[in-house]
Design a protein around this motif. Structure first.
Motif, mmCIF file in Angstrom:
data_model
loop_
_atom_site.group_PDB
_atom_site.id
_atom_site.type_symbol
_atom_site.label_atom_id
_atom_site.label_comp_id
_atom_site.label_asym_id
_atom_site.label_seq_id
_atom_site.Cartn_x
_atom_site.Cartn_y
_atom_site.Cartn_z
ATOM 1 N N GLY A 18 0.809 -1.221 0.000
ATOM 2 C CA GLY A 18 0.000 0.000 0.000
ATOM 3 C C GLY A 18 0.835 1.260 0.000
ATOM 4 N N ASN A 19 0.163 2.371 0.253
ATOM 5 C CA ASN A 19 0.800 3.679 0.333
ATOM 6 C C ASN A 19 0.753 4.154 1.779
ATOM 7 O OD1 ASN A 19 1.084 3.650 -2.461
ATOM 8 N ND2 ASN A 19 -0.890 4.608 -2.771
ATOM 9 N N PHE A 20 1.917 4.525 2.321
ATOM 10 C CA PHE A 20 2.017 4.923 3.717
ATOM 11 C C PHE A 20 2.810 6.208 3.850
ATOM 12 C CE2 PHE A 20 1.189 0.469 3.854
ATOM 13 C CZ PHE A 20 0.453 0.269 5.004
ATOM 14 N N ILE A 21 2.561 6.926 4.948
ATOM 15 C CA ILE A 21 3.389 8.073 5.297
ATOM 16 C C ILE A 21 3.828 7.901 6.745
ATOM 17 C CG2 ILE A 21 1.456 9.566 5.994
ATOM 18 C CD1 ILE A 21 3.222 11.858 4.609
ATOM 19 N N GLU A 22 5.084 8.192 6.984
ATOM 20 C CA GLU A 22 5.636 8.096 8.336
ATOM 21 C C GLU A 22 5.958 9.505 8.812
ATOM 22 O OE1 GLU A 22 9.426 6.064 10.601
ATOM 23 O OE2 GLU A 22 8.698 5.150 8.751
ATOM 24 N N PHE A 23 5.471 9.824 10.016
ATOM 25 C CA PHE A 23 5.718 11.145 10.587
ATOM 26 C C PHE A 23 5.770 11.032 12.096
ATOM 27 C CE2 PHE A 23 1.184 10.649 10.471
ATOM 28 C CZ PHE A 23 0.700 11.284 11.598
ATOM 29 N N ALA A 24 6.314 12.059 12.722
ATOM 30 C CA ALA A 24 6.378 12.114 14.177
ATOM 31 C C ALA A 24 5.735 13.411 14.636
ATOM 32 C CB ALA A 24 7.829 12.046 14.650
ATOM 33 N N ALA A 25 5.153 13.381 15.825
ATOM 34 C CA ALA A 25 4.507 14.564 16.379
ATOM 35 C C ALA A 25 4.899 14.710 17.845
ATOM 36 C CB ALA A 25 2.995 14.452 16.252
ATOM 37 N N GLN A 26 5.055 15.951 18.265
ATOM 38 C CA GLN A 26 5.412 16.240 19.649
ATOM 39 C C GLN A 26 4.713 17.531 20.063
ATOM 40 O OE1 GLN A 26 9.601 16.917 20.327
ATOM 41 N NE2 GLN A 26 9.425 16.260 22.453
ATOM 42 N N TYR A 27 4.042 17.484 21.218
ATOM 43 C CA TYR A 27 3.365 18.661 21.737
ATOM 44 C C TYR A 27 4.199 19.283 22.844
ATOM 45 C CZ TYR A 27 -0.088 21.747 23.750
ATOM 46 O OH TYR A 27 -0.741 22.855 24.229
ATOM 47 N N ASP A 28 4.408 20.600 22.747
ATOM 48 C CA ASP A 28 5.146 21.369 23.741
ATOM 49 C C ASP A 28 4.136 22.221 24.496
ATOM 50 O OD1 ASP A 28 6.724 23.105 25.203
ATOM 51 O OD2 ASP A 28 7.832 23.883 23.478
ATOM 52 N N SER A 29 3.707 21.762 25.671
ATOM 53 C CA SER A 29 2.663 22.468 26.422
ATOM 54 C C SER A 29 3.145 23.811 26.975
ATOM 55 C CB SER A 29 2.123 21.593 27.561
ATOM 56 O OG SER A 29 3.168 21.244 28.438
ATOM 57 N N ARG A 30 4.429 23.923 27.277
ATOM 58 C CA ARG A 30 4.952 25.180 27.814
ATOM 59 C C ARG A 30 4.826 26.309 26.788
ATOM 60 N NH1 ARG A 30 11.007 25.576 29.075
ATOM 61 N NH2 ARG A 30 10.686 23.372 28.888
ATOM 62 N N ASN A 31 5.072 26.009 25.522
ATOM 63 C CA ASN A 31 5.004 27.017 24.465
ATOM 64 C C ASN A 31 3.751 26.905 23.604
ATOM 65 O OD1 ASN A 31 7.581 28.228 25.036
ATOM 66 N ND2 ASN A 31 8.488 26.351 24.233
ATOM 67 N N ALA A 32 2.845 25.990 23.940
ATOM 68 C CA ALA A 32 1.585 25.773 23.219
ATOM 69 C C ALA A 32 1.823 25.605 21.721
ATOM 70 C CB ALA A 32 0.592 26.902 23.492
ATOM 71 N N ARG A 33 2.700 24.662 21.396
ATOM 72 C CA ARG A 33 2.978 24.423 19.981
ATOM 73 C C ARG A 33 3.080 22.928 19.708
ATOM 74 N NH1 ARG A 33 9.232 26.450 19.412
ATOM 75 N NH2 ARG A 33 10.088 24.777 20.666
ATOM 76 N N LEU A 34 2.798 22.606 18.463
ATOM 77 C CA LEU A 34 2.855 21.238 17.995
ATOM 78 C C LEU A 34 3.888 21.171 16.877
ATOM 79 C CD1 LEU A 34 1.502 18.362 17.985
ATOM 80 C CD2 LEU A 34 0.114 19.234 16.107
ATOM 81 N N VAL A 35 4.818 20.224 16.992
ATOM 82 C CA VAL A 35 5.860 20.065 15.987
ATOM 83 C C VAL A 35 5.608 18.747 15.262
ATOM 84 C CG1 VAL A 35 8.335 19.842 15.576
ATOM 85 C CG2 VAL A 35 7.505 21.365 17.379
ATOM 86 N N ILE A 36 5.520 18.826 13.933
ATOM 87 C CA ILE A 36 5.317 17.655 13.085
ATOM 88 C C ILE A 36 6.554 17.466 12.229
ATOM 89 C CG2 ILE A 36 3.902 16.596 11.272
ATOM 90 C CD1 ILE A 36 2.294 17.098 13.763
ATOM 91 N N ASN A 37 7.112 16.263 12.261
ATOM 92 C CA ASN A 37 8.251 15.932 11.406
ATOM 93 C C ASN A 37 7.756 14.918 10.371
ATOM 94 O OD1 ASN A 37 10.693 15.409 10.221
ATOM 95 N ND2 ASN A 37 11.566 14.346 11.966
ATOM 96 N N VAL A 38 7.625 15.370 9.119
ATOM 97 C CA VAL A 38 7.227 14.475 8.035
ATOM 98 C C VAL A 38 8.501 13.757 7.597
ATOM 99 C CG1 VAL A 38 6.179 14.295 5.763
ATOM 100 C CG2 VAL A 38 5.397 16.067 7.345
ATOM 101 N N MET A 39 8.544 12.447 7.853
ATOM 102 C CA MET A 39 9.785 11.708 7.661
ATOM 103 C C MET A 39 9.877 11.012 6.304
ATOM 104 S SD MET A 39 10.423 10.387 11.575
ATOM 105 C CE MET A 39 9.064 9.268 11.583
ATOM 106 N N LYS A 40 8.990 10.048 6.044
ATOM 107 C CA LYS A 40 9.123 9.212 4.856
ATOM 108 C C LYS A 40 7.758 8.919 4.252
ATOM 109 C CE LYS A 40 12.887 6.734 7.095
ATOM 110 N NZ LYS A 40 13.313 5.457 7.645
#
Length: 170
Positions: A18-40
């Motif tokens: 099939g078709n897949f996407i791999e990514f990582a996500a991390q929430y920083d509550s102190r700075n109220a931000r979400l970081v997404i790393n689109v990997m593969k």
């Protein structure tokens, strides 16, 4: 850009075809931000540059977009990876002003496109609830199967409106 990634290096993509996407996500509550790393990305259903009697299939030129739903404000796009059905993007995107209560309501929306000259054809998309990321601050990695845009099951008219905006590549 080309990556050295091969489909054999990812057992899920190899097993299902099939078709897949791999990514990582991390929430920083102190700075109220979400970081997404689109990997593969693993697109096993796309052409491999073979020629048959009926037509020539081209190796895809893939890129991905990422946005947050339902309050769509910002959409990011990776670079295009030419002639590569398994690109390694390794690009990081930051969404600011994502409050802790929003984690329960919002979703990460990723779409993968094939850049074909002046047009972009959607390969598929995935929609992941932010509650799966969690507020602990730890990095969470996902490998999601891309759904066909043709068979999307949208919950509401609001989702339909956001999806039409998010699925337009620019």
């Amino acid at each position: 850009q080309r990556s050295a990634e091969t489909p054999e290096s990812h057992p899920i993509a190899m097993d299902t075809g099939g078709n897949f996407i791999e990514f990582a996500a991390q929430y920083d509550s102190r700075n109220a931000r979400l970081v997404i790393n689109v990997m593969k990305c693993y697109c096993s259903t796309l052409g491999k540059g073979k020629q048959s009697k009926k037509k020539v299939t081209r190796i895809p030129n893939l890129f991905a977009t990422v946005c947050l739903l339902p309050e769509y404000h910002v959409k990011y796009q990776t670079q295009i990876h030419y002639e590569n059905s398994h690109p390694q993007f390794d690009e990081q995107f930051t969404f600011n002003d994502v409050t802790l209560p929003a984690l329960a309501e919002r979703r990460i929306f990723l779409a993968v496109y094939n850049h074909e000259g002046k047009s972009q054809k959607i390969v598929g998309y995935c929609d992941v609830p932010l509650r799966q990321v969690g507020a602990t601050g730890s990095l969470k990695t996902f490998c999601e199967e891309l759904q066909s845009a043709k068979r999307s099951k949208l919950v509401s008219q609001t989702d339909c409106n956001y999806l039409s905006v998010c699925l337009s590549p620019k």
